[in-house]
Design an enzyme around this catalytic site. Sequence first.
Site, PDB file in Angstrom:
ATOM      1  N   GLU A 152      37.605  81.767  44.547  1.00  0.00           N
ATOM      2  CA  GLU A 152      36.360  81.875  43.782  1.00  0.00           C
ATOM      3  C   GLU A 152      36.383  83.052  42.806  1.00  0.00           C
ATOM      4  O   GLU A 152      35.880  82.954  41.697  1.00  0.00           O
ATOM      5  CB  GLU A 152      35.152  81.991  44.727  1.00  0.00           C
ATOM      6  CG  GLU A 152      34.815  80.682  45.442  1.00  0.00           C
ATOM      7  CD  GLU A 152      34.496  79.531  44.486  1.00  0.00           C
ATOM      8  OE1 GLU A 152      34.040  79.775  43.352  1.00  0.00           O
ATOM      9  OE2 GLU A 152      34.729  78.371  44.861  1.00  0.00           O
ATOM     10  N   TYR A 201      26.538  84.523  43.644  1.00  0.00           N
ATOM     11  CA  TYR A 201      27.336  83.309  43.454  1.00  0.00           C
ATOM     12  C   TYR A 201      28.479  83.243  44.473  1.00  0.00           C
ATOM     13  O   TYR A 201      28.634  82.253  45.195  1.00  0.00           O
ATOM     14  CB  TYR A 201      27.920  83.215  42.022  1.00  0.00           C
ATOM     15  CG  TYR A 201      28.977  82.143  41.972  1.00  0.00           C
ATOM     16  CD1 TYR A 201      28.611  80.803  41.941  1.00  0.00           C
ATOM     17  CD2 TYR A 201      30.337  82.449  42.065  1.00  0.00           C
ATOM     18  CE1 TYR A 201      29.569  79.799  41.984  1.00  0.00           C
ATOM     19  CE2 TYR A 201      31.292  81.461  42.115  1.00  0.00           C
ATOM     20  CZ  TYR A 201      30.907  80.138  42.066  1.00  0.00           C
ATOM     21  OH  TYR A 201      31.849  79.153  42.137  1.00  0.00           O
ATOM     22  N   ASP A 245      26.928  78.756  39.457  1.00  0.00           N
ATOM     23  CA  ASP A 245      27.685  79.353  38.351  1.00  0.00           C
ATOM     24  C   ASP A 245      27.302  78.641  37.047  1.00  0.00           C
ATOM     25  O   ASP A 245      26.352  77.846  37.026  1.00  0.00           O
ATOM     26  CB  ASP A 245      29.197  79.270  38.627  1.00  0.00           C
ATOM     27  CG  ASP A 245      29.706  77.825  38.640  1.00  0.00           C
ATOM     28  OD1 ASP A 245      28.896  76.890  38.552  1.00  0.00           O
ATOM     29  OD2 ASP A 245      30.945  77.644  38.728  1.00  0.00           O
TER      30      ASP A 245
HETATM   31  N1  ADE Z   1      34.977  76.606  39.885  1.00  0.00           N
HETATM   32  C1  ADE Z   1      34.448  77.562  40.678  1.00  0.00           C
HETATM   33  N2  ADE Z   1      34.693  77.313  41.967  1.00  0.00           N
HETATM   34  C2  ADE Z   1      35.413  76.171  42.012  1.00  0.00           C
HETATM   35  C3  ADE Z   1      35.983  75.401  43.046  1.00  0.00           C
HETATM   36  N3  ADE Z   1      35.858  75.788  44.301  1.00  0.00           N
HETATM   37  N4  ADE Z   1      36.654  74.274  42.709  1.00  0.00           N
HETATM   38  C4  ADE Z   1      36.779  73.932  41.420  1.00  0.00           C
HETATM   39  N5  ADE Z   1      36.262  74.605  40.411  1.00  0.00           N
HETATM   40  C5  ADE Z   1      35.584  75.729  40.690  1.00  0.00           C
END
Ligand code: ADE
Length: 361
Positions: free
Chosen positions: A43, A126, A144
Amino acid sequence: MNQIRNNAINNEIQENLLKWFDKNKRDLPWRKTKDPYKIWISEIMLQQTRVDTVIQYYQRFVKRFPAVKELAEADEQDVLKHWQGLGYYSRVRNLHKGAKMILKQYHGIFPDTMEEIKKIPGIGPYTAGAVLSIAFNQPYPAVDGNVLRVFSRIMDIHEDIAQASTVKLIQEKVKELIPQGRASDFTEALMELGALLCIPANPLCLACPLYEQCEARARGVQNDLPVKTKKQKPKKMHMVFCVVKKGEEILMIKNPANGLLGGLWSFPGKEAGEKQDEEAVNQILEELKLNAIDIKKIGTARHIFTHMDWDMHIYQCAVKNKEKIDEEHLWITKEEFGDYPIPKVYQKVCKLILNSNNMDN
Ligand code: ADE
């Protein structure tokens, strides 16, 4: 009556989205685990960086630092080296600090409550929501930019998503919608929808599982959403750098821990007025207490950060005496560039040196 209708729509959103996700989700490496440490790493990497780019970095990082303990006990230079190229280096410095904290306070076991997780350096609402929902299946929203876009369309929200009040409103809506027992999939499904169909320009509404439930689509205004105030343009700056050579060796400087690109290696340089390169070069050398000869320009480069746009003018010079050997200064050959964490902006200078035929004294 309205409440009954709302409940029915909420159920449809949950069911359609999860069914679509089960069938269409991408096979991403961090989806093969529920380890909160690895979800945390993914993340943090995925903030500001594209999925395609993150995949390789993620795999290399978790191979080298497979758990909190290995990351906590690693040397900072080694950690930075594994982040090199991802940018936003404060993120990895916080990861390192966070791992140390988890090792010390929780014996390396990732905490599983909101109260504890949000105390970890670099973890905001987040990331806390993403780790709690994805790894622990707890009903917390992870909102997000993708999710803000998806929800501003589904709910036809025309408030500016750059405002905290809009983010809060959407966080509440998402929380309300998380289906019992499927928080993990729901969080990822929303992100996936934002990445694959509900994209910023020309969303693929005809393929969307929420076609019927999307209020913006029903009104034909999906392309006007989300409403977002424009970011300020990065500030243009004229920068001068010196490649200081002593024989085959080149002087590198470590950036102070808390500043821009902290802990990473750079070339000596400074901001200068246009047409003031010569003065700037002299000042740089004076500050380093070096007497240089053969000063000449070897090229230019450009690098755009979030807030700055650097027009880089790069000079080379030669010195007789190698001074400045301490923790923050280092003399290395161009073959050794790869051994040190050097951010992208200075990789551009390295490239110029490597391609330059006239680097010999
Ligand atoms: N963008 C942010 N977190 C994500 C995730 N776990 N999988 C794909 N895109 C992402």
